[in-house]
Scaffold this motif. Structure first.
Motif, PDB file in Angstrom:
ATOM      1  N   ALA A   1       0.832  -1.208   0.000  1.00  0.00           N
ATOM      2  CA  ALA A   1       0.000   0.000   0.000  1.00  0.00           C
ATOM      3  C   ALA A   1       0.864   1.254   0.000  1.00  0.00           C
ATOM      4  CB  ALA A   1      -0.917  -0.008   1.225  1.00  0.00           C
ATOM      5  N   PHE A   2       1.914   1.232   0.815  1.00  0.00           N
ATOM      6  CA  PHE A   2       2.765   2.419   0.956  1.00  0.00           C
ATOM      7  C   PHE A   2       3.442   2.768  -0.364  1.00  0.00           C
ATOM      8  CE2 PHE A   2       6.345   4.958   2.283  1.00  0.00           C
ATOM      9  CZ  PHE A   2       5.891   5.649   3.393  1.00  0.00           C
ATOM     10  N   TYR A   3       4.104   1.800  -0.966  1.00  0.00           N
ATOM     11  CA  TYR A   3       4.851   2.089  -2.191  1.00  0.00           C
ATOM     12  C   TYR A   3       3.975   2.016  -3.436  1.00  0.00           C
ATOM     13  CZ  TYR A   3       8.717   2.296   0.924  1.00  0.00           C
ATOM     14  OH  TYR A   3       9.539   2.684   1.958  1.00  0.00           O
ATOM     15  N   GLY A   4       2.808   1.373  -3.303  1.00  0.00           N
ATOM     16  CA  GLY A   4       1.849   1.405  -4.399  1.00  0.00           C
ATOM     17  C   GLY A   4       1.310   2.800  -4.629  1.00  0.00           C
ATOM     18  N   GLY A   5       1.238   3.604  -3.558  1.00  0.00           N
ATOM     19  CA  GLY A   5       0.802   4.990  -3.692  1.00  0.00           C
ATOM     20  C   GLY A   5       1.728   5.797  -4.577  1.00  0.00           C
ATOM     21  N   TYR A   6       3.019   5.514  -4.488  1.00  0.00           N
ATOM     22  CA  TYR A   6       3.989   6.180  -5.358  1.00  0.00           C
ATOM     23  C   TYR A   6       3.702   5.853  -6.824  1.00  0.00           C
ATOM     24  CZ  TYR A   6       7.274   7.596  -1.643  1.00  0.00           C
ATOM     25  OH  TYR A   6       7.876   8.196  -0.576  1.00  0.00           O
ATOM     26  N   ALA A   7       3.468   4.564  -7.085  1.00  0.00           N
ATOM     27  CA  ALA A   7       3.245   4.128  -8.465  1.00  0.00           C
ATOM     28  C   ALA A   7       1.984   4.755  -9.042  1.00  0.00           C
ATOM     29  CB  ALA A   7       3.148   2.602  -8.520  1.00  0.00           C
ATOM     30  N   THR A   8       0.963   4.893  -8.207  1.00  0.00           N
ATOM     31  CA  THR A   8      -0.303   5.435  -8.670  1.00  0.00           C
ATOM     32  C   THR A   8      -0.217   6.925  -8.986  1.00  0.00           C
ATOM     33  OG1 THR A   8      -1.471   3.830  -7.292  1.00  0.00           O
ATOM     34  CG2 THR A   8      -2.741   5.715  -8.079  1.00  0.00           C
ATOM     35  N   MET A   9       0.492   7.678  -8.150  1.00  0.00           N
ATOM     36  CA  MET A   9       0.390   9.125  -8.202  1.00  0.00           C
ATOM     37  C   MET A   9       1.590   9.839  -8.828  1.00  0.00           C
ATOM     38  SD  MET A   9      -1.843  11.400  -7.684  1.00  0.00           S
ATOM     39  CE  MET A   9      -3.028  10.295  -6.910  1.00  0.00           C
ATOM     40  N   ALA A  10       2.687   9.144  -9.118  1.00  0.00           N
ATOM     41  CA  ALA A  10       3.882   9.823  -9.623  1.00  0.00           C
ATOM     42  C   ALA A  10       3.622  10.545 -10.949  1.00  0.00           C
ATOM     43  CB  ALA A  10       5.029   8.818  -9.783  1.00  0.00           C
ATOM     44  N   VAL A  11       3.013   9.854 -11.915  1.00  0.00           N
ATOM     45  CA  VAL A  11       2.763  10.483 -13.223  1.00  0.00           C
ATOM     46  C   VAL A  11       1.728  11.607 -13.119  1.00  0.00           C
ATOM     47  CG1 VAL A  11       1.899  10.113 -15.561  1.00  0.00           C
ATOM     48  CG2 VAL A  11       3.543   8.506 -14.563  1.00  0.00           C
ATOM     49  N   PRO A  12       0.576  11.404 -12.419  1.00  0.00           N
ATOM     50  CA  PRO A  12      -0.332  12.534 -12.225  1.00  0.00           C
ATOM     51  C   PRO A  12       0.348  13.728 -11.561  1.00  0.00           C
ATOM     52  CG  PRO A  12      -1.460  10.503 -11.676  1.00  0.00           C
ATOM     53  CD  PRO A  12      -0.029  10.144 -11.922  1.00  0.00           C
ATOM     54  N   ALA A  13       1.275  13.452 -10.628  1.00  0.00           N
ATOM     55  CA  ALA A  13       2.009  14.546  -9.982  1.00  0.00           C
ATOM     56  C   ALA A  13       2.833  15.315 -11.003  1.00  0.00           C
ATOM     57  CB  ALA A  13       2.908  13.989  -8.874  1.00  0.00           C
ATOM     58  N   ALA A  14       3.504  14.593 -11.894  1.00  0.00           N
ATOM     59  CA  ALA A  14       4.335  15.241 -12.916  1.00  0.00           C
ATOM     60  C   ALA A  14       3.488  16.084 -13.857  1.00  0.00           C
ATOM     61  CB  ALA A  14       5.108  14.190 -13.707  1.00  0.00           C
ATOM     62  N   LEU A  15       2.333  15.554 -14.239  1.00  0.00           N
ATOM     63  CA  LEU A  15       1.454  16.301 -15.130  1.00  0.00           C
ATOM     64  C   LEU A  15       0.926  17.557 -14.438  1.00  0.00           C
ATOM     65  CD1 LEU A  15      -0.511  13.319 -16.738  1.00  0.00           C
ATOM     66  CD2 LEU A  15       1.362  14.652 -17.753  1.00  0.00           C
ATOM     67  N   PHE A  16       0.659  17.451 -13.154  1.00  0.00           N
ATOM     68  CA  PHE A  16       0.222  18.623 -12.372  1.00  0.00           C
ATOM     69  C   PHE A  16       1.321  19.680 -12.351  1.00  0.00           C
ATOM     70  CE2 PHE A  16      -0.096  21.040  -8.445  1.00  0.00           C
ATOM     71  CZ  PHE A  16      -1.442  21.360  -8.374  1.00  0.00           C
ATOM     72  N   ILE A  17       2.565  19.240 -12.144  1.00  0.00           N
ATOM     73  CA  ILE A  17       3.694  20.178 -12.078  1.00  0.00           C
ATOM     74  C   ILE A  17       3.933  20.828 -13.439  1.00  0.00           C
ATOM     75  CG2 ILE A  17       6.193  20.349 -11.681  1.00  0.00           C
ATOM     76  CD1 ILE A  17       5.731  17.907  -9.700  1.00  0.00           C
ATOM     77  N   ARG A  18       3.782  20.033 -14.509  1.00  0.00           N
ATOM     78  CA  ARG A  18       3.946  20.599 -15.858  1.00  0.00           C
ATOM     79  C   ARG A  18       2.925  21.707 -16.119  1.00  0.00           C
ATOM     80  NH1 ARG A  18       6.406  17.454 -20.230  1.00  0.00           N
ATOM     81  NH2 ARG A  18       4.712  18.116 -21.613  1.00  0.00           N
ATOM     82  N   LYS A  19       1.703  21.505 -15.613  1.00  0.00           N
ATOM     83  CA  LYS A  19       0.654  22.497 -15.846  1.00  0.00           C
ATOM     84  C   LYS A  19       0.817  23.716 -14.943  1.00  0.00           C
ATOM     85  CE  LYS A  19      -4.349  23.046 -16.197  1.00  0.00           C
ATOM     86  NZ  LYS A  19      -5.676  22.370 -16.123  1.00  0.00           N
ATOM     87  N   TYR A  20       1.261  23.495 -13.696  1.00  0.00           N
ATOM     88  CA  TYR A  20       1.367  24.591 -12.734  1.00  0.00           C
ATOM     89  C   TYR A  20       2.844  24.875 -12.452  1.00  0.00           C
ATOM     90  CZ  TYR A  20      -3.624  23.811 -12.343  1.00  0.00           C
ATOM     91  OH  TYR A  20      -4.948  23.667 -12.633  1.00  0.00           O
ATOM     92  N   ASN A  21       3.343  24.514 -11.260  1.00  0.00           N
ATOM     93  CA  ASN A  21       4.759  24.739 -10.944  1.00  0.00           C
ATOM     94  C   ASN A  21       5.163  23.882  -9.750  1.00  0.00           C
ATOM     95  OD1 ASN A  21       3.892  26.175  -8.566  1.00  0.00           O
ATOM     96  ND2 ASN A  21       3.625  28.012  -9.842  1.00  0.00           N
ATOM     97  N   TYR A  22       6.459  23.932  -9.417  1.00  0.00           N
ATOM     98  CA  TYR A  22       6.980  23.112  -8.332  1.00  0.00           C
ATOM     99  C   TYR A  22       6.337  23.470  -6.992  1.00  0.00           C
ATOM    100  CZ  TYR A  22      10.709  21.112 -11.225  1.00  0.00           C
ATOM    101  OH  TYR A  22      11.407  20.417 -12.177  1.00  0.00           O
ATOM    102  N   LYS A  23       6.137  24.752  -6.725  1.00  0.00           N
ATOM    103  CA  LYS A  23       5.588  25.174  -5.434  1.00  0.00           C
ATOM    104  C   LYS A  23       4.201  24.586  -5.208  1.00  0.00           C
ATOM    105  CE  LYS A  23       4.290  29.236  -2.709  1.00  0.00           C
ATOM    106  NZ  LYS A  23       4.333  30.704  -2.595  1.00  0.00           N
ATOM    107  N   LYS A  24       3.332  24.659  -6.204  1.00  0.00           N
ATOM    108  CA  LYS A  24       1.988  24.110  -6.060  1.00  0.00           C
ATOM    109  C   LYS A  24       2.027  22.596  -5.924  1.00  0.00           C
ATOM    110  CE  LYS A  24      -0.486  27.898  -8.307  1.00  0.00           C
ATOM    111  NZ  LYS A  24      -1.321  28.337  -9.447  1.00  0.00           N
ATOM    112  N   GLY A  25       2.986  21.959  -6.582  1.00  0.00           N
ATOM    113  CA  GLY A  25       3.157  20.519  -6.433  1.00  0.00           C
ATOM    114  C   GLY A  25       3.522  20.151  -5.011  1.00  0.00           C
TER     115      GLY A  25
END
Length: 440
Positions: A56-80
């Motif tokens: 569960a702990f490391y599965g969360g990384y796998a689930t959210m890493a790419v959505p996190a990157a897409l969020f950062i691409r759209k906004y910025n590091y601070k909002k991420g």
């Protein structure tokens, strides 16, 4: 020609603030590792089922890493960072209802959400640190920042060792070192579960409060624009398709993601099952966790040593040398039954110290700054290795004995194989670097 500074003055405050995040996820990582053994006893689970905590702990990384990157691409590091801190706190506070319901599944869900936040933080913080200065010093700078990760880990381990595990009534033993919990009545077990789950819950709630405080600090702090953000501001960006194509055709990056997956798997297996290894020698959980603390102290000291050595030794070769050291220690942990085997297991941590940031830095070194956020996401997503392989190791441990040898010893063949892959990656990336002109 003057060597570029490791950290320029204009980036110093931002570097310190972002580096503090490394300690925050280090705390979460390493207070969680010993909980596998605690849940195994308290909820009467097999080693394989208890290791679902890590799934569960490391599965969360796998689930959210790419959505996190897409969020950062759209906004910025601070909002991420801010979204990551919010999710981290939410997952930590969910431990309150999980403990009330006495539900192992609810605890796993809470950890899963907590690591959504960690995925955002790691996807943001690592490339942010790389961008805060000259590219020639980026891997060394990341190793320095990552050195503060084990400081958080030590805090997590210390809380587990000196506050949580000693208070667990379920770990009380007889004179022969056998756990008494299994022989109790269901009524007695129920009372103990209420107490012990509250003990497990409390440090997560406390760190949730700290994380909320950090959220407000970042909210009022001004962050410098990175090169990728400046290019985005003037329209010099790659589409997601172009970025994925660039990353796929970058051999060092592509193999780096694979190497990172096996490294994280080795790290989590080594630190999670050190308690089971010690338990096979008749050592209780609280005492066994102290060996984990020793391992983390070695890990921390070695990271500073490795950062210094990078001034003189090619980082790719240094990665391979440390891989050889880790593999040899793993062989000792597998073949030697008794305290010397445990010492070898502890010694692995010295050689693991530089692996995560070095693989990360090598993989991203020749990646275009416009592709960095998504490139970082796949390297963070590689942390899924920590979700996949611990349950496999748990299945081996559940066999008790394999060819008249303790199964827990045999199970460390999995980390050994992971280190072999890391050695190969170090040598292959060194060869590619030589072809390109021997960049360090």
């Amino acid at each position: 020609m003057q060597k570029p500074k490791l950290i320029e003055k204009k980036y110093l405050f931002t570097f310190i603030l972002v580096t503090s995040l490394f300690a925050l996820w280090g705390f979460a990582n390493d207070i969680t590792n010993p909980m596998v053994a605690a849940f195994q006893t308290l909820m009467e689970l097999s080693a394989a089922k208890a290791s679902m905590v890590q799934f569960a702990f490391y599965g969360g990384y796998a689930t959210m890493a790419v959505p996190a990157a897409l969020f950062i691409r759209k906004y910025n590091y601070k909002k991420g960072v801010m979204l990551g801190l919010a999710l981290y706190a939410a997952g930590a506070f969910l431990f309150i209802p999980a403990a009330s319901m006495q539900s192992f599944a609810f605890f796993c869900i809470s950890l899963y959400i907590l690591t959504f936040g960690l995925a955002f933080l790691e996807t943001t913080a690592n490339p942010f640190i790389l961008s805060l200065g000259h590219k020639a010093t980026s891997t060394q700078r990341l190793n320095l920042a990552q050195a503060f990760n084990p400081m958080g880990s030590l805090c997590g381990m210390s809380v587990a060792s000196f506050i949580v595990l000693p208070q667990l009534i379920s770990d009380k033993r007889d004179a022969a070192g056998n756990i008494l919990f299994g022989a109790l009545s269901e009524v007695e077990k129920a009372d103990i579960r209420i107490h012990d789950l509250a003990v497990i819950r409390n440090p997560y709630v406390a760190i949730g409060a700290v994380v909320l405080l950090m959220f407000f600090v970042f909210a009022i702090s001004k962050m410098p624009k990175t090169e990728s953000e400046e290019k985005k501001a003037v329209g010099l960006t790659h589409t997601a398709k172009e970025t994925l194509s660039n990353l796929w055709h970058n051999t060092v990056y592509r193999e780096g993601v694979l190497a990172q997956m096996f490294y994280v798997a080795a790290q989590i297996m080594t630190w999670t099952f050190i308690i089971q290894y010690a338990d096979n020698l008749g050592i209780n959980k609280a005492t066994a966790q102290k060996y984990n603390i020793v391992a983390m102290v070695m890990f921390l000291c070695s990271r500073f040593i490795a950062t210094f050595l990078m001034r003189f030794v090619n980082t790719r070769l240094l990665l391979s040398y440390f891989g050889v050291g880790a593999a040899l220690c793993a062989v000792g942990a597998i073949t030697i039954v008794g305290m010397p085997g445990l010492y070898c297991l502890v010694g692995i941590s010295f050689f693991m110290s530089l692996m995560f940031p070095t693989i990360y830095g090598i993989a991203l070194e020749d990646v275009d700054s416009r592709d960095t956020s998504l490139g970082a996401a796949f390297l963070v997503m590689a942390i899924v290795g920590g979700a996949i392989m611990p349950p496999l190791q748990g299945l081996i441990i559940d066999q008790k004995v394999i060819f008249n040898h303790p199964a827990v010893n045999c199970s460390f063949i999995l980390p050994f194989l992971c280190f072999v892959i890391i050695i190969i990656y170090g040598l292959r990336s060194y060869r590619f670097g030589q072809v390109k002109g021997g960049s360090r």
